[in-house]
Design a protein around this motif. Sequence first.
Motif, PDB file in Angstrom:
ATOM      1  N   GLY A 193       0.818  -1.213   0.000  1.00 36.66           N
ATOM      2  CA  GLY A 193       0.000   0.000   0.000  1.00 36.66           C
ATOM      3  C   GLY A 193       0.844   1.252   0.000  1.00 36.66           C
ATOM      4  N   ILE A 194       1.883   1.269   0.836  1.00 34.78           N
ATOM      5  CA  ILE A 194       2.790   2.422   0.847  1.00 34.78           C
ATOM      6  C   ILE A 194       3.465   2.568  -0.512  1.00 34.78           C
ATOM      7  CG2 ILE A 194       4.904   3.348   1.868  1.00 34.78           C
ATOM      8  CD1 ILE A 194       4.132   1.986   4.492  1.00 34.78           C
ATOM      9  N   TYR A 195       3.891   1.448  -1.074  1.00 33.03           N
ATOM     10  CA  TYR A 195       4.570   1.474  -2.380  1.00 33.03           C
ATOM     11  C   TYR A 195       3.690   2.122  -3.451  1.00 33.03           C
ATOM     12  CZ  TYR A 195       6.122  -0.295  -6.921  1.00 33.03           C
ATOM     13  OH  TYR A 195       6.491  -0.399  -8.239  1.00 33.03           O
ATOM     14  N   TYR A 196       2.452   1.668  -3.587  1.00 34.26           N
ATOM     15  CA  TYR A 196       1.579   2.201  -4.632  1.00 34.26           C
ATOM     16  C   TYR A 196       1.336   3.694  -4.442  1.00 34.26           C
ATOM     17  CZ  TYR A 196       0.509  -2.639  -5.930  1.00 34.26           C
ATOM     18  OH  TYR A 196       0.599  -3.944  -6.354  1.00 34.26           O
ATOM     19  N   ASN A 197       1.144   4.123  -3.200  1.00 31.59           N
ATOM     20  CA  ASN A 197       0.870   5.533  -2.946  1.00 31.59           C
ATOM     21  C   ASN A 197       2.096   6.400  -3.187  1.00 31.59           C
ATOM     22  OD1 ASN A 197      -1.944   5.727  -2.202  1.00 31.59           O
ATOM     23  ND2 ASN A 197      -1.425   4.536  -0.377  1.00 31.59           N
ATOM     24  N   ARG A 198       3.264   5.911  -2.796  1.00 34.40           N
ATOM     25  CA  ARG A 198       4.493   6.681  -3.048  1.00 34.40           C
ATOM     26  C   ARG A 198       4.711   6.857  -4.552  1.00 34.40           C
ATOM     27  NH1 ARG A 198       4.321   7.466   1.714  1.00 34.40           N
ATOM     28  NH2 ARG A 198       6.009   7.327   3.253  1.00 34.40           N
ATOM     29  N   LEU A 199       4.555   5.774  -5.301  1.00 36.69           N
ATOM     30  CA  LEU A 199       4.762   5.857  -6.746  1.00 36.69           C
ATOM     31  C   LEU A 199       3.773   6.816  -7.384  1.00 36.69           C
ATOM     32  CD1 LEU A 199       6.177   4.899  -9.323  1.00 36.69           C
ATOM     33  CD2 LEU A 199       4.654   2.907  -9.344  1.00 36.69           C
ATOM     34  N   ALA A 200       2.517   6.709  -7.028  1.00 43.37           N
ATOM     35  CA  ALA A 200       1.493   7.589  -7.599  1.00 43.37           C
ATOM     36  C   ALA A 200       1.750   9.047  -7.218  1.00 43.37           C
ATOM     37  CB  ALA A 200       0.111   7.148  -7.130  1.00 43.37           C
ATOM     38  N   ASN A 201       2.144   9.292  -5.956  1.00 46.20           N
ATOM     39  CA  ASN A 201       2.397  10.661  -5.516  1.00 46.20           C
ATOM     40  C   ASN A 201       3.502  11.323  -6.322  1.00 46.20           C
ATOM     41  OD1 ASN A 201       0.429  10.730  -3.561  1.00 46.20           O
ATOM     42  ND2 ASN A 201       1.785  10.042  -1.900  1.00 46.20           N
ATOM     43  N   TYR A 202       4.584  10.596  -6.539  1.00 46.97           N
ATOM     44  CA  TYR A 202       5.696  11.186  -7.275  1.00 46.97           C
ATOM     45  C   TYR A 202       5.345  11.434  -8.740  1.00 46.97           C
ATOM     46  CZ  TYR A 202       9.070  11.111  -3.519  1.00 46.97           C
ATOM     47  OH  TYR A 202       9.733  11.392  -2.350  1.00 46.97           O
ATOM     48  N   LEU A 203       4.639  10.508  -9.350  1.00 49.79           N
ATOM     49  CA  LEU A 203       4.285  10.685 -10.757  1.00 49.79           C
ATOM     50  C   LEU A 203       3.332  11.853 -10.949  1.00 49.79           C
ATOM     51  CD1 LEU A 203       3.800   6.951 -11.847  1.00 49.79           C
ATOM     52  CD2 LEU A 203       5.701   8.458 -12.438  1.00 49.79           C
ATOM     53  N   ALA A 204       2.442  12.086  -9.972  1.00 46.95           N
ATOM     54  CA  ALA A 204       1.437  13.148 -10.107  1.00 46.95           C
ATOM     55  C   ALA A 204       1.914  14.493  -9.570  1.00 46.95           C
ATOM     56  CB  ALA A 204       0.153  12.736  -9.386  1.00 46.95           C
ATOM     57  N   ASN A 205       3.086  14.512  -8.960  1.00 51.43           N
ATOM     58  CA  ASN A 205       3.616  15.764  -8.402  1.00 51.43           C
ATOM     59  C   ASN A 205       3.953  16.742  -9.526  1.00 51.43           C
ATOM     60  OD1 ASN A 205       5.184  17.764  -7.072  1.00 51.43           O
ATOM     61  ND2 ASN A 205       5.791  16.270  -5.519  1.00 51.43           N
ATOM     62  N   LYS A 206       3.517  17.993  -9.366  1.00 52.23           N
ATOM     63  CA  LYS A 206       3.760  19.004 -10.404  1.00 52.23           C
ATOM     64  C   LYS A 206       5.231  19.402 -10.495  1.00 52.23           C
ATOM     65  CE  LYS A 206      -0.573  19.762 -11.681  1.00 52.23           C
ATOM     66  NZ  LYS A 206      -1.066  19.565 -13.070  1.00 52.23           N
ATOM     67  N   LYS A 207       5.994  19.131  -9.458  1.00 47.40           N
ATOM     68  CA  LYS A 207       7.416  19.479  -9.502  1.00 47.40           C
ATOM     69  C   LYS A 207       8.150  18.536 -10.447  1.00 47.40           C
ATOM     70  CE  LYS A 207       7.619  21.363  -4.804  1.00 47.40           C
ATOM     71  NZ  LYS A 207       8.248  21.248  -3.469  1.00 47.40           N
ATOM     72  N   ARG A 208       9.130  19.094 -11.131  1.00 43.48           N
ATOM     73  CA  ARG A 208       9.954  18.333 -12.083  1.00 43.48           C
ATOM     74  C   ARG A 208       9.082  17.585 -13.086  1.00 43.48           C
ATOM     75  NH1 ARG A 208      11.675  18.411  -7.184  1.00 43.48           N
ATOM     76  NH2 ARG A 208      10.398  16.607  -6.628  1.00 43.48           N
ATOM     77  N   SER A 209       8.035  18.263 -13.526  1.00 45.34           N
ATOM     78  CA  SER A 209       7.109  17.658 -14.473  1.00 45.34           C
ATOM     79  C   SER A 209       7.592  17.863 -15.904  1.00 45.34           C
ATOM     80  CB  SER A 209       5.713  18.255 -14.283  1.00 45.34           C
ATOM     81  OG  SER A 209       4.757  17.583 -15.075  1.00 45.34           O
TER      82      SER A 209
END
Length: 879
Positions: free
Chosen positions: A846-862
């Motif tokens: 659960g932590i893994y999926y949320n961490r991955l999704a958070n980083y991909l959706a982060n507007k920084k370094r987009s």
Amino acid sequence: METTATATTTVTPRKRWRSAQTRAVAAAAVAAAVLFFAVVSAAATAGGAGAAWAAAAAAPAPRRILVDTDMDTDDVLALLYILKHNRSEFDVKAITINANQWSDAGHAVDHLYDILHMMGRDDIPVGVGGDGGVSDAGDIQPDVGGYLPLIDQGVSTAGGCRYRQAIPPGRGGRLDVDTNSGLRRGFLPQGRRGYRPLRQPTAQRVMADALAAGPTTVILLGAHTNLALLLMARPQLRRNVERVYVSGGAVRAPGNLFTAHASNPFAEFNVFGDPFAAYQVLHSGVPITMIPLDATNTIPVTEEFVDEFRRRQSTQEARYCFQSLGKVLDRQRRRSGGHGNTGFYMWDSFAAGVALSSMRHGETDGSNDFAELEYMNITVVTSNKPYGLRDGSNPFFDGRATPKFRLQEGGVHSGHVQTGVRDAFCLVPGSNSGKCEDGYTKEVSGPEAVRIRVATSAKPNTEKNSVLDKEFFRSFLEVLNLPEHAGRYNISTQFPYYRNVLYKPDFRNVSRGKPVIFDMDMSPGDFVSLIYLLKEPREVIDLKAVLVSGNGWANIASIDIVYDVLHMMGRDDIPVGLGNTTALGNPTLGCSNSYAIPLGSGGFVDSDTLYGLARSLPRSPRRYTSGSLDDLEHRQPLAFEVWLSIKKQLGPGDKITVLTSGPLTNLANITQSDRDSSSVIERVYVVGGLMSDRGDEKGNVFSVPSNKYAELNMFLDPPAAKVVIESSLNITLIPLTAQRRVASFDSILGALEQRNEHTPESTFVHGLLSLLRELQRKQKLYQHMDTFLGEVLGALYMVRGSELKPSVNLKPISIVANNTKSTDGQIVVGRKNGKLVEILSNLDGGIYYNRLANYLANKKRSAVVGSFEEQKAIWSRPK
């Protein structure tokens, strides 16, 4: 972090291809009607209504043409020459791609689509591959792919490279053909057609529909696999084959297998690509005209022709042909020449010219403008004497009570079949010239002889004062430069404000995290990993380089997709190194254990196109470029060169962390070539392997059922895995067990969908993973898609491992590398002298999926440029 731009020198769904063909047929009918009434009108003016109808009835219908091509450079020249002719005379109804020789299917089909788009011929159906097979009894299934020669074709598209190994997979071979030496993506425009999984028309379907629609002339510019399969499976269509023009063969001339002369001096590449298929075509009963090396050897590309071509480039297609020719001539000159000319011949374009000219002259007596023809009695040699020899080389007979395809015991197909370029049976001690004749188009008498027309030489130029010594040279340049039927634009003229821009971030005031090199085999999971790594702050990791291997899930030409992802993310500063195309210690000609990866659906054709989504990425100014090894400034750097460059940049005390996801070939080469490498490598994170102490869990080498406990990254290069894993390097293994704990499409897609923000890169990843999930649900050929999802764990664990609540064990392990298919790549735990390795065994999914999704959706370094559609919009407006 700011991104600086440095100036340098979701596709709309297509209509089904059947509808496109219907429209093309309707358009041809309208054109024919217009021509008919034009003739009627002209004749009526001259001599009344009766003469008008007589003249209209006498007007010849356009000749229907089907082209089968392997998309090599000479094929490109031939295709453009054919397409330049008036459709009222020569109407190309379909083009199919031979996918078992000089090009790889995914790259070849998109190359062809782009050529047709440039020429305004998006109406022409294009066929490639297919996932049908040939049963053990010899029954040919619908839509058989043709990825393998007939002798090795089974029910799967996975298989070896018996004949194809004569073609180098890397530089000077398929890599340069797939990319057109780097020219393809720098010149051709990109239309809306492109490869799509399970939606791409197959070669067999396109061929069958073209022939069923009416009498058609077939022009073969590569191996004969596609046409042979069609004629064997649908013999009723033979009546609609008006004539087959074959570019290939060597009758009274020596062969041209420059990589395999020591074993076979008789064969020519196109026929050698599938000798049994060529035999089937020649013996099918359809009329044949062959344009072999006997004729093409008399029309070498001369420096005078090159100079004249340089002066005559008034159309896009002429420019593309000239630049393509220039690239291959550079290669040929470096290779050896040895012919008293540039080393390149007008093979396929000359054959196309002979075909069109013969059709224009009526084909009754062999009259044409470009070649001398004569009848010869020919066959194709498919096996070597003594016949009836069962030595394990001939799958048609070996181990069978009844030969496949009901072939004759002791007949011409029952001898030894060449197994490779260094087949010991074919070698002659003390000689550089071998004895095998597989693929030899041989003059014979008796029942094996087929009487066909054969071109023997090229006709001289009728203009005596011309610098062009052959008549076809004159026609070729004239036709390519005609203003009629000319290409509409190239990539730079398609858009009013086209410009190449390199995006490089400004890191002057940013601290740097640990130096990282990512070694990838360009599977779908690897691209998700790459995007994630680019999203991490520079203060956490400093991605120094990407190395790509060409003996894993994608062919090496897919390096261009890596460049495109880096460009999308504004990281054109990161170097990309070109790795090996064969396993450690293997010759450059071969396919070692990569035979385990399917060539069709779920395999190379999908990986090489990133499942059809690569064309939605923005096009990078950086791409693979061929060139002399001495000219590093203007050619693609090699993986080892990039390693040395990064190592040189390290500061005092700096060490590199390596993440490798794929076969370990690149890293093994580095450790063996640079003895000091271990002193600057902090740790290696290896994505792969299956722990054999868990007897209830099976591996994932799905195409090799005898090997139950290997994981593919280890299986693809066991010697390299052994070198790396058992070295002095600090190793962390992310094995299949851990990967499978986070390989849920529903979980990661759900996490992405729950984010409040979305970025171009998260949208792209969501689209890719959604597609993989859909394919897995639809088709058994895609059942292994979750393997790619599990691979992403390696990147996240390397950077955020402690946040994932991991369970880690230390175990002594060793790698099995004994060249045995059933055990290669397996990991043995606890063996004496095994290497102590850190192994990830569990984590919080659960932590893994949320961490991955958070980083991909982060507007920084987009993403700086989110897609090809966005890039086209930029090119369509002022700066």
